[in-house]
Design an enzyme around this catalytic site. Structure first.
Site, mmCIF file in Angstrom:
data_model
loop_
_atom_site.group_PDB
_atom_site.id
_atom_site.type_symbol
_atom_site.label_atom_id
_atom_site.label_comp_id
_atom_site.label_asym_id
_atom_site.label_seq_id
_atom_site.Cartn_x
_atom_site.Cartn_y
_atom_site.Cartn_z
ATOM 1 N N LYS A 122 0.860 -1.181 0.000
ATOM 2 C CA LYS A 122 0.000 0.000 0.000
ATOM 3 C C LYS A 122 0.890 1.222 0.000
ATOM 4 O O LYS A 122 1.843 1.296 0.773
ATOM 5 C CB LYS A 122 -0.903 -0.021 1.245
ATOM 6 C CG LYS A 122 -1.749 1.216 1.395
ATOM 7 C CD LYS A 122 -2.976 0.999 2.260
ATOM 8 C CE LYS A 122 -2.647 0.606 3.677
ATOM 9 N NZ LYS A 122 -3.878 0.444 4.491
ATOM 10 N N CYS A 176 -0.852 14.819 -6.654
ATOM 11 C CA CYS A 176 -1.259 13.980 -7.782
ATOM 12 C C CYS A 176 -2.409 13.051 -7.400
ATOM 13 O O CYS A 176 -2.376 12.402 -6.364
ATOM 14 C CB CYS A 176 -0.063 13.141 -8.241
ATOM 15 S SG CYS A 176 -0.459 12.007 -9.589
ATOM 16 N N CYS A 229 -3.670 11.200 -10.260
ATOM 17 C CA CYS A 229 -3.742 10.330 -11.441
ATOM 18 C C CYS A 229 -2.745 9.165 -11.354
ATOM 19 O O CYS A 229 -2.774 8.272 -12.183
ATOM 20 C CB CYS A 229 -3.497 11.134 -12.718
ATOM 21 S SG CYS A 229 -1.767 11.582 -13.007
ATOM 22 N N CYS A 240 1.930 16.571 -7.926
ATOM 23 C CA CYS A 240 1.571 16.637 -9.348
ATOM 24 C C CYS A 240 2.729 17.191 -10.151
ATOM 25 O O CYS A 240 3.362 18.155 -9.738
ATOM 26 C CB CYS A 240 0.344 17.548 -9.507
ATOM 27 S SG CYS A 240 -0.089 17.941 -11.211
ATOM 28 N N HIS A 293 -0.880 14.295 -15.586
ATOM 29 C CA HIS A 293 -2.308 14.019 -15.792
ATOM 30 C C HIS A 293 -2.772 14.484 -17.172
ATOM 31 O O HIS A 293 -3.699 13.919 -17.733
ATOM 32 C CB HIS A 293 -3.156 14.657 -14.680
ATOM 33 C CG HIS A 293 -2.969 16.135 -14.559
ATOM 34 N ND1 HIS A 293 -2.064 16.707 -13.690
ATOM 35 C CD2 HIS A 293 -3.553 17.144 -15.238
ATOM 36 C CE1 HIS A 293 -2.115 18.027 -13.825
ATOM 37 N NE2 HIS A 293 -3.011 18.312 -14.764
HETATM 38 FE FE1 FES Z 1 -1.157 13.291 -11.419
HETATM 39 FE FE2 FES Z 1 -1.146 15.885 -11.998
HETATM 40 S S1 FES Z 1 -2.643 14.787 -11.003
HETATM 41 S S2 FES Z 1 0.393 14.425 -12.373
#
Ligand code: FES
Length: 82
Positions: A31, A48, A50, A59, A63
């Protein structure tokens, strides 16, 4: 469960492997958990959601490519100090 239309859409996504979200980050961990001290965050943190960032948990803009590749619409969580 996932309906046939969504399944077909997912099958066309280059990054799609089963039900995984994470394909790169700390793969050896059961995890992935990150803790950020608010004191270390500065005026704002951009996190982030994504799972594609090279600077995870922050981030790095990855994304955008993910959204272009897959038709997804994800973006970061921005936490601001008031
Ligand atoms: Fe994953 Fe921006 S939300 S790189």
């Amino acid at each position: 469960g996932v309906g046939p239309a969504l399944k077909e859409r997912l099958a066309k996504c280059p990054g799609f492997r089963g039900n995984r979200v994470n394909e790169n980050i700390k793969m050896e961990n059961n995890k992935v958990v990150d803790t950020i001290d608010i004191e270390d965050m500065g005026d704002k943190g951009v996190f982030c959601r994504c799972w594609k960032s090279k600077k995870f948990p922050y981030c790095d803009g990855s994304h955008n490519k993910h959204n272009e590749d897959t038709g997804d619409n994800v973006g970061p969580l921005i936490v601001k100090k008031a």
